[in-house]
Each structure stands twice: as structure tokens, then as C-alpha cells.
Design an enzyme around this catalytic site. Sequence first.
Site, PDB file in Angstrom:
ATOM      1  N   HIS A 129     -10.575   6.598   1.837  1.00  0.00           N
ATOM      2  CA  HIS A 129      -9.254   6.636   1.201  1.00  0.00           C
ATOM      3  C   HIS A 129      -9.027   5.683   0.514  1.00  0.00           C
ATOM      4  O   HIS A 129      -9.789   4.803   0.347  1.00  0.00           O
ATOM      5  CB  HIS A 129      -8.555   6.688   2.616  1.00  0.00           C
ATOM      6  CG  HIS A 129      -8.993   4.996   3.038  1.00  0.00           C
ATOM      7  ND1 HIS A 129      -9.148   4.897   4.071  1.00  0.00           N
ATOM      8  CD2 HIS A 129      -7.990   4.123   2.756  1.00  0.00           C
ATOM      9  CE1 HIS A 129      -9.096   3.277   4.175  1.00  0.00           C
ATOM     10  NE2 HIS A 129      -8.835   2.686   3.558  1.00  0.00           N
TER      11      HIS A 129
ATOM     12  N   CYS B  60      -2.126  -2.803   7.487  1.00  0.00           N
ATOM     13  CA  CYS B  60      -1.840  -4.034   6.846  1.00  0.00           C
ATOM     14  C   CYS B  60      -0.533  -4.607   6.713  1.00  0.00           C
ATOM     15  O   CYS B  60      -0.398  -5.533   5.999  1.00  0.00           O
ATOM     16  CB  CYS B  60      -1.932  -3.350   5.110  1.00  0.00           C
ATOM     17  SG  CYS B  60      -3.662  -2.631   5.220  1.00  0.00           S
TER      18      CYS B  60
ATOM     19  N   HIS C  61     -10.737   0.478  -2.529  1.00  0.00           N
ATOM     20  CA  HIS C  61     -12.496   0.434  -2.365  1.00  0.00           C
ATOM     21  C   HIS C  61     -13.496   1.302  -3.293  1.00  0.00           C
ATOM     22  O   HIS C  61     -13.095   2.410  -3.270  1.00  0.00           O
ATOM     23  CB  HIS C  61     -12.415   1.470  -0.606  1.00  0.00           C
ATOM     24  CG  HIS C  61     -11.350   0.515   0.739  1.00  0.00           C
ATOM     25  ND1 HIS C  61     -11.417  -0.482   1.043  1.00  0.00           N
ATOM     26  CD2 HIS C  61     -10.504   1.649   1.529  1.00  0.00           C
ATOM     27  CE1 HIS C  61     -10.723  -0.809   1.452  1.00  0.00           C
ATOM     28  NE2 HIS C  61     -10.036   0.416   2.012  1.00  0.00           N
TER      29      HIS C  61
ATOM     30  N   HIS D   3     -17.690   1.921   0.592  1.00  0.00           N
ATOM     31  CA  HIS D   3     -16.877   1.209   1.559  1.00  0.00           C
ATOM     32  C   HIS D   3     -17.692   0.708   3.312  1.00  0.00           C
ATOM     33  O   HIS D   3     -17.473   1.831   3.480  1.00  0.00           O
ATOM     34  CB  HIS D   3     -15.810   0.930   1.831  1.00  0.00           C
ATOM     35  CG  HIS D   3     -15.246   0.047   2.524  1.00  0.00           C
ATOM     36  ND1 HIS D   3     -14.440  -0.420   2.680  1.00  0.00           N
ATOM     37  CD2 HIS D   3     -14.948  -0.904   1.012  1.00  0.00           C
ATOM     38  CE1 HIS D   3     -13.769  -1.927   3.206  1.00  0.00           C
ATOM     39  NE2 HIS D   3     -13.990  -2.182   2.451  1.00  0.00           N
TER      40      HIS D   3
ATOM     41  N   ASP E 210       1.096  -1.088   0.193  1.00  0.00           N
ATOM     42  CA  ASP E 210       0.228  -0.088  -0.323  1.00  0.00           C
ATOM     43  C   ASP E 210       0.231   1.313  -0.063  1.00  0.00           C
ATOM     44  O   ASP E 210       0.553   2.318   0.917  1.00  0.00           O
ATOM     45  CB  ASP E 210      -0.986  -0.347   0.982  1.00  0.00           C
ATOM     46  CG  ASP E 210      -1.142  -1.268   1.414  1.00  0.00           C
ATOM     47  OD1 ASP E 210      -1.943  -1.978   0.236  1.00  0.00           O
ATOM     48  OD2 ASP E 210      -2.560  -0.772   2.412  1.00  0.00           O
TER      49      ASP E 210
ATOM     50  N   LYS F  34      -6.967  -4.770  -3.060  1.00  0.00           N
ATOM     51  CA  LYS F  34      -7.590  -5.404  -1.757  1.00  0.00           C
ATOM     52  C   LYS F  34      -8.477  -4.615  -1.315  1.00  0.00           C
ATOM     53  O   LYS F  34      -8.449  -3.673  -1.094  1.00  0.00           O
ATOM     54  CB  LYS F  34      -6.982  -6.157  -0.775  1.00  0.00           C
ATOM     55  CG  LYS F  34      -5.907  -4.898  -0.382  1.00  0.00           C
ATOM     56  CD  LYS F  34      -4.812  -5.477   0.566  1.00  0.00           C
ATOM     57  CE  LYS F  34      -4.024  -4.482   1.317  1.00  0.00           C
ATOM     58  NZ  LYS F  34      -4.676  -3.133   1.958  1.00  0.00           N
TER      59      LYS F  34
ATOM     60  N   ASP G 117      -4.978  -0.510  -2.130  1.00  0.00           N
ATOM     61  CA  ASP G 117      -5.764  -0.662  -0.661  1.00  0.00           C
ATOM     62  C   ASP G 117      -7.218   0.259  -1.502  1.00  0.00           C
ATOM     63  O   ASP G 117      -6.387   1.069  -2.879  1.00  0.00           O
ATOM     64  CB  ASP G 117      -5.612   0.097   0.352  1.00  0.00           C
ATOM     65  CG  ASP G 117      -6.542   0.064   1.546  1.00  0.00           C
ATOM     66  OD1 ASP G 117      -6.663  -1.380   1.512  1.00  0.00           O
ATOM     67  OD2 ASP G 117      -6.875   1.285   1.896  1.00  0.00           O
TER      68      ASP G 117
HETATM   69  C1  VGL Z   1      -4.599   0.441   6.111  1.00  0.00           C
HETATM   70  C2  VGL Z   1      -6.540   1.481   7.071  1.00  0.00           C
HETATM   71  C3  VGL Z   1      -7.275   1.238   6.050  1.00  0.00           C
HETATM   72  C4  VGL Z   1      -2.413  -0.022   5.225  1.00  0.00           C
HETATM   73  C5  VGL Z   1      -5.831   0.371   4.905  1.00  0.00           C
HETATM   74  O1  VGL Z   1      -2.196   0.052   4.247  1.00  0.00           O
HETATM   75  O2  VGL Z   1      -1.898   0.167   6.512  1.00  0.00           O
HETATM   76  N1  VGL Z   1      -4.485   0.888   7.120  1.00  0.00           N
HETATM   77  N2  VGL Z   1      -6.562   0.705   5.100  1.00  0.00           N
HETATM   78 ZN    ZN Z   2      -8.650   0.931   3.529  1.00  0.00          ZN
END
Ligand code: VGL
Ligand code: ZN
Length: 198
Positions: free
Chosen positions: A80, A150, A48, A52, A8, A105, A46
Site C-alpha cells: 500500500h 497511525c 513506502h 518496504h 493518511d 513517513k 504514508d
Molecule cells: C496505516 C497500516 C499500515 C495507517 C499505515 O495509516 O493507519 N496502517 N500503514
Molecule cells: Zn503503511
Amino acid sequence: MNALIVIDVQNDFCPNGALAVEGGHEIVALINVRMNQYNTVIMTQDWHPRMHMSFADNHNVEPYSVIEVDYGAQVLWPRHCVEGSEGAEFHPLLDSRRADAIIRKGFRKEIDSYSAFFENDKKTPTGLEGYLRGRRIDSVDFVGLATDFCVSWSAIDAAKLGFHARVLLPLTRAIDLDGSLEKAINDMKQAGVEIVND
Ligand code: VGL
Ligand code: ZN
């Protein structure tokens, strides 16, 4: 065979992004150099939909509230990494050309997915395990954002699945919500993840 899994490294997790991780951009150049040591490089994104379930404004509550869902506690985040948005793009200096595979994901609105291996119900697979086994990869190193969400969830799943899993801490940055970084490091060690500090 080894792989580097870059978690990410996206605009929204870097300074000025929607869910900015302090110093998130500082790891990009280091990751680009590190990639040269691996047979395979995999990146996650990431990704979404607007509606979401992990977005606080879809529940009309403040960001960072925690709710209970079928699979346990779920933090509600600022909106986000909306699919197709600039915030969901990789950091512009990340050498994403080097990626052999890109795993997205969190693209189903009913469930979040921190781990690169399983959605947050801890049983719906993303396909990454099969990809790694198909490529005869048994050793995986994790870098990226965020250390305590993550990255740690992915590394713990890798260790549980029997991969030799390491997290290269200087090539990660954390959100650190209420001591979540310290907890994540303890949980990773407990699960058999090797923490590399230099
Ligand atoms: C993440 C919070 C929400 C991450 C992703 O990449 O750690 N954290 N979505
Ligand atoms: Zn996320």
C-alpha cells in the site's frame, strides 16, 4: 496555538484502495470543513518504497501476519501507499491546498512508521515535533486513517511529548484487527489523549 493533524487520508486507505478502511472516504468532507477552526493544518502521507519491510509479499507470507523485528511486533500489510503511486495520493476531494506542511513517513525500507512523530522504533524522529514547537503550537487535534494505527500512535506520542492532544473520533475510521480499535482507545486514554466523540 492549535493545529489539525490529518493522518493518511490517501486513496489506498479508502474503499477500492489496497488497504481499504471501511468508510474511509466518509470523513473527507467533514475534515475539509473542520480545517477552518485551526491556525495550522498538517497532513501526513504514508509513503513506502516497493521493498518496504511492512509488505507481506516481501516476506512471502499472507497479509496481516505478525512478525517480530528489533522493535517488537510488526503487522505485515498488503502492499500500500507505494511512493509516487496513485494509491499514495491524497483522496481527490481532500483540500490538501490548505496544508501548511506535509509529513511523509515510512519511506525507509528497514522500518515502518505509524506515528507522525517517530518511526516504529519509537526513537527516530520525523521532524514534526520540531515543526510544531517552532510554530509555538501546543494543542493538536488528530483526524484521519486509521484510528487504531497511525492516528492512535501519533496521538499517544503527542501526549507523551507534552502537547494537549485530542482525537476527534467521528472524523476517523478504523481497521479494527482483532480488537485493535478498543485497545487503541484504551491506550490513548491511558496516555492522556482526550477522546472527542462528537
Ligand atoms: C496505516 C497500516 C499500515 C495507517 C499505515 O495509516 O493507519 N496502517 N500503514
Ligand atoms: Zn503503511
